[in-house]
Motif scaffolding. Structure first.
Motif, PDB file in Angstrom:
ATOM      1  N   ALA A  51      80.905 -30.832  -2.504  1.00  0.00           N
ATOM      2  CA  ALA A  51      81.889 -31.104  -1.455  1.00  0.00           C
ATOM      3  C   ALA A  51      83.043 -30.111  -1.524  1.00  0.00           C
ATOM      4  N   PHE A  52      83.544 -29.861  -2.737  1.00  0.00           N
ATOM      5  CA  PHE A  52      84.668 -28.939  -2.871  1.00  0.00           C
ATOM      6  C   PHE A  52      84.238 -27.480  -2.720  1.00  0.00           C
ATOM      7  N   PHE A  53      82.981 -27.199  -3.014  1.00  0.00           N
ATOM      8  CA  PHE A  53      82.463 -25.857  -2.718  1.00  0.00           C
ATOM      9  C   PHE A  53      82.540 -25.619  -1.208  1.00  0.00           C
ATOM     10  N   ALA A  54      82.094 -26.612  -0.423  1.00  0.00           N
ATOM     11  CA  ALA A  54      82.144 -26.510   1.042  1.00  0.00           C
ATOM     12  C   ALA A  54      83.582 -26.418   1.537  1.00  0.00           C
ATOM     13  N   ALA A  55      84.478 -27.167   0.887  1.00  0.00           N
ATOM     14  CA  ALA A  55      85.887 -27.149   1.280  1.00  0.00           C
ATOM     15  C   ALA A  55      86.514 -25.777   1.018  1.00  0.00           C
ATOM     16  N   GLY A  56      86.251 -25.229  -0.178  1.00  0.00           N
ATOM     17  CA  GLY A  56      86.765 -23.909  -0.499  1.00  0.00           C
ATOM     18  C   GLY A  56      86.209 -22.849   0.440  1.00  0.00           C
ATOM     19  N   PHE A  57      84.917 -22.964   0.744  1.00  0.00           N
ATOM     20  CA  PHE A  57      84.268 -22.053   1.685  1.00  0.00           C
ATOM     21  C   PHE A  57      84.974 -22.099   3.037  1.00  0.00           C
ATOM     22  N   ASN A  58      85.177 -23.301   3.560  1.00  0.00           N
ATOM     23  CA  ASN A  58      85.788 -23.488   4.868  1.00  0.00           C
ATOM     24  C   ASN A  58      87.190 -22.895   4.926  1.00  0.00           C
ATOM     25  N   THR A  59      88.004 -23.199   3.915  1.00  0.00           N
ATOM     26  CA  THR A  59      89.397 -22.757   3.902  1.00  0.00           C
ATOM     27  C   THR A  59      89.509 -21.238   3.910  1.00  0.00           C
ATOM     28  N   PHE A  60      88.761 -20.585   3.033  1.00  0.00           N
ATOM     29  CA  PHE A  60      88.908 -19.142   2.883  1.00  0.00           C
ATOM     30  C   PHE A  60      88.173 -18.350   3.966  1.00  0.00           C
ATOM     31  N   ALA A  61      87.114 -18.926   4.522  1.00  0.00           N
ATOM     32  CA  ALA A  61      86.441 -18.245   5.637  1.00  0.00           C
ATOM     33  C   ALA A  61      87.380 -18.154   6.831  1.00  0.00           C
ATOM     34  N   ILE A  62      88.062 -19.261   7.133  1.00  0.00           N
ATOM     35  CA  ILE A  62      89.017 -19.271   8.243  1.00  0.00           C
ATOM     36  C   ILE A  62      90.214 -18.377   7.938  1.00  0.00           C
ATOM     37  N   LEU A  63      90.718 -18.494   6.729  1.00  0.00           N
ATOM     38  CA  LEU A  63      91.941 -17.770   6.361  1.00  0.00           C
ATOM     39  C   LEU A  63      91.758 -16.260   6.417  1.00  0.00           C
ATOM     40  N   TYR A  64      90.637 -15.765   5.877  1.00  0.00           N
ATOM     41  CA  TYR A  64      90.472 -14.317   5.693  1.00  0.00           C
ATOM     42  C   TYR A  64      89.546 -13.646   6.700  1.00  0.00           C
ATOM     43  N   CYS A  65      89.067 -14.390   7.693  1.00  0.00           N
ATOM     44  CA  CYS A  65      88.162 -13.764   8.673  1.00  0.00           C
ATOM     45  C   CYS A  65      88.848 -12.664   9.479  1.00  0.00           C
ATOM     46  N   VAL A  66      90.191 -12.668   9.532  1.00  0.00           N
ATOM     47  CA  VAL A  66      90.899 -11.639  10.310  1.00  0.00           C
ATOM     48  C   VAL A  66      91.131 -10.355   9.516  1.00  0.00           C
ATOM     49  N   GLN A  67      90.935 -10.396   8.194  1.00  0.00           N
ATOM     50  CA  GLN A  67      91.282  -9.224   7.375  1.00  0.00           C
ATOM     51  C   GLN A  67      90.510  -7.962   7.776  1.00  0.00           C
ATOM     52  N   PRO A  68      89.174  -8.002   7.951  1.00  0.00           N
ATOM     53  CA  PRO A  68      88.479  -6.787   8.383  1.00  0.00           C
ATOM     54  C   PRO A  68      88.702  -6.454   9.857  1.00  0.00           C
ATOM     55  N   LEU A  69      89.313  -7.380  10.600  1.00  0.00           N
ATOM     56  CA  LEU A  69      89.532  -7.157  12.032  1.00  0.00           C
ATOM     57  C   LEU A  69      90.865  -6.465  12.324  1.00  0.00           C
ATOM     58  N   MET A  70      91.680  -6.248  11.295  1.00  0.00           N
ATOM     59  CA  MET A  70      93.003  -5.659  11.516  1.00  0.00           C
ATOM     60  C   MET A  70      92.952  -4.287  12.188  1.00  0.00           C
ATOM     61  N   PRO A  71      92.033  -3.395  11.775  1.00  0.00           N
ATOM     62  CA  PRO A  71      91.937  -2.133  12.517  1.00  0.00           C
ATOM     63  C   PRO A  71      91.589  -2.330  13.990  1.00  0.00           C
ATOM     64  N   GLU A  72      90.785  -3.373  14.299  1.00  0.00           N
ATOM     65  CA  GLU A  72      90.456  -3.691  15.693  1.00  0.00           C
ATOM     66  C   GLU A  72      91.706  -4.156  16.436  1.00  0.00           C
ATOM     67  N   PHE A  73      92.518  -4.983  15.790  1.00  0.00           N
ATOM     68  CA  PHE A  73      93.765  -5.431  16.408  1.00  0.00           C
ATOM     69  C   PHE A  73      94.695  -4.240  16.670  1.00  0.00           C
ATOM     70  N   SER A  74      94.734  -3.307  15.724  1.00  0.00           N
ATOM     71  CA  SER A  74      95.585  -2.122  15.888  1.00  0.00           C
ATOM     72  C   SER A  74      95.182  -1.323  17.117  1.00  0.00           C
ATOM     73  N   LYS A  75      93.870  -1.192  17.315  1.00  0.00           N
ATOM     74  CA  LYS A  75      93.368  -0.425  18.469  1.00  0.00           C
ATOM     75  C   LYS A  75      93.582  -1.173  19.779  1.00  0.00           C
ATOM     76  N   GLU A  76      93.145  -2.442  19.835  1.00  0.00           N
ATOM     77  CA  GLU A  76      93.168  -3.183  21.100  1.00  0.00           C
ATOM     78  C   GLU A  76      94.581  -3.510  21.567  1.00  0.00           C
ATOM     79  N   PHE A  77      95.466  -3.849  20.619  1.00  0.00           N
ATOM     80  CA  PHE A  77      96.808  -4.266  20.994  1.00  0.00           C
ATOM     81  C   PHE A  77      97.848  -3.173  20.777  1.00  0.00           C
ATOM     82  N   SER A  78      97.411  -1.989  20.358  1.00  0.00           N
ATOM     83  CA  SER A  78      98.303  -0.835  20.139  1.00  0.00           C
ATOM     84  C   SER A  78      99.453  -1.190  19.186  1.00  0.00           C
ATOM     85  N   ILE A  79      99.095  -1.681  18.013  1.00  0.00           N
ATOM     86  CA  ILE A  79     100.081  -2.063  17.003  1.00  0.00           C
ATOM     87  C   ILE A  79      99.775  -1.321  15.704  1.00  0.00           C
TER      88      ILE A  79
END
Length: 405
Positions: free
Chosen positions: A17-45
């Motif tokens: 149960a806590f394996f699933a909980a840890g998975f859920n928390t960190f998947a949501i939290l860090y899913c944007v980390q590799p997308l930052m270069p995409e945000f820089s391009k699309e939103f000009s930031i």
């Protein structure tokens, strides 16, 4: 009191149960980390602004955990954790429909508040329900779920964004998180050793101050700040470094590099077992040393050496975090959820500060600047380890004198 022992079906069910909980928390939290270069391009930031997609989430997460940790002393552990996971999953799906960066930050802020109900209570639940001899393994398995979720969230979102865009990537993470929430709700047994208390703000404030009077707890809190701050800074800007010359790697390839986080799955469990045999102080020092060695290796321009350094850093980071977090749960004799919340408050504040401050070092001094900041963080970590070791050693001497008398 009845405690859950390692090797029993209930221990395996709780750990899953806590394996699933840890998975859920960190998947949501860090899913944007590799997308930052995409945000820089699309939103000009710039990269520092793009890092707010993670930093703002971890900051409100840190603040909210102080509240949820205290409320769980009154309302119970499981209901808040389940509600937290469900709300975070729903808002993750809504984030996928953000029309601009401002909306994205608003949704990520709400996600940070929603996510707070799980990590602020998880360590307290484990500390109350798992027998002390099995706590190191149970905590290691929970953090193992964190590392798997962090890996999956980064790799999955990075790959999907390369082919279908970041909207689909974040939406996919949200749907998978809903499934993890269902697993957690079905598998986690209700608390058996939890005793509800009345909500008295004055007493909660006093217990908060009592935790801050313990120098060992303060050192562990700050160590959490430094560990995650260095981790997020390293992995926030490694994508920018590898997408640029001389590497010029693709977004998909850079996303696969985050697979190195899976090392944390082995590191946290292995470290937990070593702590049970050799003690927290010795293994924590070794973990910090491995982390520092990994950071320094990433300065090498050779891609293989750089990735090897990331691997060593990850191994040491997850080991150090699993020791420090479980130590807090054992050190605090009362109001364990609140003590855990304080640790995680500094831990995720470190993510926000380190992630954004790393952007300043990256923009000004490049990759060498990011590494210099991390080395500084870890050197302070060694000083804190020395302080904790001295205090623990002195307390053991006093105990022996008292027993002798």
């Amino acid at each position: 009191m009845s405690y859950i022992q390692q090797g029993t079906p209930l221990f395996r069910k709780t750990s899953f149960a806590f394996f699933a909980a840890g998975f859920n928390t960190f998947a949501i939290l860090y899913c944007v980390q590799p997308l930052m270069p995409e945000f820089s391009k699309e939103f000009s930031i710039n990269p520092t602004t793009a890092s707010l997609s993670l930093s703002i989430t971890t900051m409100v997460l840190a603040i909210s955990m102080l509240i949820f940790g205290s409320l769980s002393e009154v309302w119970g552990r499981k209901p808040i954790m389940v509600s937290s996971m469900l709300a975070a999953s729903v808002f993750c799906i809504l984030t996928a429909f953000s029309p601009n960066f401002h909306f994205l930050l608003v949704f990520r802020t709400i996600e940070g508040i929603s996510l707070a109900g799980l990590p602020s209570i998880a360590m307290a639940y484990l500390g109350e329900e798992i027998e002390s001899k099995s706590l190191g393994t149970a905590m290691g398995l929970y953090i193992c779920g964190n590392s798997i979720g962090a890996v999956f969230g980064r790799v999955f979102s990075g790959m999907l964004s390369d082919y279908f865009g970041w909207h689909i990537a974040i939406g996919g993470i949200g749907i998978i998180s809903l499934a993890a929430t269902l697993i957690f709700w079905k598998c986690l047994p209700p608390s058996r050793n939890f005793k509800a208390r009345q909500l008295k703000i004055g007493k909660l404030g006093k217990s908060l101050i009592d935790h801050l009077k313990d120098p060992v707890l303060i050192c562990l809190f700050v160590m959490g700040f430094l560990l995650l701050g260095s981790n997020v800074a390293l992995f926030n800007y490694i994508a920018y470094a590898l997408l640029e010359r001389p590497y010029s790697l693709s977004q998909t390839f850079v996303s696969w590099i985050f697979l190195i986080m899976i090392i944390g799955m082995f590191s946290s469990v292995w470290t937990g077992k070593l702590v049970d045999r050799h003690g927290k102080q010795k293994i924590l020092f070794i973990s910090l040393l491995i982390t520092l060695t990994g950071v320094c290796l990433t300065l090498d321009t050779h891609l293989f050496i750089k990735i090897l350094g990331l691997g060593l850093f990850t191994f040491g980071f997850f080991g150090g975090h699993s020791i420090a977090s479980s130590w807090v749960g054992q050190r605090a004799l009362q109001n364990k959820a609140q003590a855990s919340s304080l640790y995680l408050f500094l831990y995720y504040t470190g993510s926000s500060v380190g992630g954004t401050l790393g952007g300043v070092f990256w923009s000004t001094y490049g990759w060498g600047g990011v590494i210099s900041m991390n080395v500084g963080f870890l050197m302070i970590g060694f000083m804190l380890w020395a302080c904790v070791s001295k205090i623990v050693l002195n307390s053991k001497k006093v105990t022996k004198v008292v027993e002798f008398d």
